[in-house]
Design an enzyme around this catalytic site. Structure first.
Site, short mmCIF file in Angstrom:
data_model
loop_
_atom_site.label_atom_id
_atom_site.label_comp_id
_atom_site.label_asym_id
_atom_site.label_seq_id
_atom_site.Cartn_x
_atom_site.Cartn_y
_atom_site.Cartn_z
N ASN A 16 0.62 -9.59 7.17
CA ASN A 16 1.67 -10.74 7.51
C ASN A 16 1.70 -10.82 8.95
OD1 ASN A 16 3.25 -12.42 5.35
ND2 ASN A 16 3.33 -10.33 4.60
N ARG A 68 19.64 7.59 11.01
CA ARG A 68 18.46 6.20 10.83
C ARG A 68 18.99 5.35 12.49
NH1 ARG A 68 17.36 5.64 5.49
NH2 ARG A 68 16.88 3.58 5.66
N MET A 93 9.40 -1.36 6.06
CA MET A 93 9.88 -0.48 4.74
C MET A 93 11.12 0.27 4.99
SD MET A 93 8.11 -2.75 2.86
CE MET A 93 8.02 -2.30 1.11
N LEU A 96 17.45 -1.38 7.44
CA LEU A 96 18.11 -1.27 8.84
C LEU A 96 19.64 -1.14 8.64
CD1 LEU A 96 16.12 -4.19 10.45
CD2 LEU A 96 15.76 -1.72 11.23
N HIS A 112 10.17 -11.50 2.32
CA HIS A 112 10.48 -10.74 1.11
C HIS A 112 9.45 -11.57 -0.06
CE1 HIS A 112 12.47 -7.94 -1.78
NE2 HIS A 112 12.56 -9.18 -2.54
N ALA A 176 0.26 -17.02 0.12
CA ALA A 176 1.51 -17.84 0.47
C ALA A 176 2.34 -17.36 1.32
CB ALA A 176 2.25 -18.14 -0.94
N GLU A 177 2.49 -15.92 1.65
CA GLU A 177 3.19 -15.39 2.51
C GLU A 177 2.68 -15.71 3.80
OE1 GLU A 177 4.41 -11.24 1.95
OE2 GLU A 177 4.04 -11.26 -0.14
C1 GAR Z 1 4.31 -8.17 2.15
O1 GAR Z 1 4.00 -8.63 0.59
C2 GAR Z 1 5.75 -8.09 2.39
O2 GAR Z 1 6.45 -9.61 1.59
C3 GAR Z 1 6.34 -6.97 1.62
O3 GAR Z 1 5.52 -6.12 1.89
C4 GAR Z 1 4.07 -6.57 2.08
C5 GAR Z 1 3.63 -6.13 3.49
O4 GAR Z 1 2.17 -6.65 3.65
N1 GAR Z 1 7.73 -6.84 2.31
C6 GAR Z 1 8.66 -6.23 1.57
O5 GAR Z 1 8.47 -5.79 0.41
C7 GAR Z 1 9.77 -5.98 2.30
N2 GAR Z 1 11.10 -5.60 1.55
P1 GAR Z 1 1.39 -6.57 4.86
O6 GAR Z 1 1.83 -5.11 5.50
O7 GAR Z 1 0.21 -6.95 4.79
O8 GAR Z 1 2.29 -7.77 5.67
#
Ligand code: GAR
Length: 213
Positions: A16, A68, A93, A96, A112, A176-177
């Site tokens: 992403n 944290r 991940m 926060l 998400h 899609a993301e």
């Molecule tokens: C993606 O699918 C994103 O939507 C998800 O982790 C993946 C990261 O992939 N995010 C979450 O689950 C956040 N809670 P990427 O490192 O290839 O972008």
């Protein structure tokens, strides 16, 4: 046009993040990535970012033990040093703390992998399949103190196919993301909403993009 200085937080491969960096190569893009940070020193996305000529740094959250906020204060200091005005979470991940969320309120967005408010948290693809949903999707949203609860900026939806597994569904949703995130981030950087709904076909999948319903 002054471009909003963007910081991107990752924890892994950063696909992403890469979609955001690619979109920013267009001079009309209203944001400019200036710093990528990871809480994991071995995150593959760090080298990918450097390949785009963007500074990339890791701050290992483990060195801060259970504190944290101390970890986040270190991240925050780097972001501010780099002149960051807008922060995008891209597969970051770590949950926060209210301190960080408050510090970046209105300037902090996340992607998400579900059609929020459905399936906040983890295992979204599995939960979608188990529920027998006919569609799955992703949401770009403002980050607030509640996990995956902030106001949605835009969503994208694909059909679930017969025989889909968690892996096939996740891989198809990822496309899609990559389409949704740059559009939504551009809208935030410009200070407006995602105005148009759209349908785009990628590798045989119709991706339906829309403003929050
Ligand atoms: C993606 O699918 C994103 O939507 C998800 O982790 C993946 C990261 O992939 N995010 C979450 O689950 C956040 N809670 P990427 O490192 O290839 O972008």
């Amino acid at each position: 046009m002054s471009r909003k200085q963007l910081g991107i937080l990752i924890s892994g491969r950063g696909s992403n993040m890469e979609a955001l960096l690619k979109a920013a190569q267009d001079t009309g893009c209203p944001y400019e990535p200036v710093l990528v940070m990871s809480n994991k020193p071995d995150a593959g996305g760090l080298d990918r970012a450097r390949g785009f000529g963007v500074a990339a740094k890791a701050i290992d959250h483990r060195t801060f033990g259970k504190d944290r906020e101390a970890f986040e204060r270190a991240v925050d200091a780097e972001l501010k040093l780099a002149g960051v005005e807008l922060v995008a979470l891209a597969g970051f991940m770590r949950v926060l703390t209210p301190w960080f969320v408050n510090e970046w309120a209105g300037r902090l967005v996340n992607i998400h992998p579900s059609l929020l408010p459905k399936y906040p948290g983890v295992d979204t693809h599995k939960r979608c399949l188990e529920a027998g949903d006919v569609a799955h999707g992703c949401t770009v949203h403002q980050v607030t103190a509640g996990v995956d609860e902030g106001p949605a900026i835009g969503q994208a939806e694909i059909d679930v196919r017969p025989g889909d597994t968690e892996e096939t569904l996740a891989a198809r949703l990822l496309k899609a993301e990559h389409l949704l995130y740059p559009r939504c981030l551009a809208a935030v950087a410009r200070g407006d909403g995602v105005r148009v709904s759209d349908e785009v076909v990628v590798d045989g999948d119709t991706i339906r993009i829309f403003a929050p319903r």
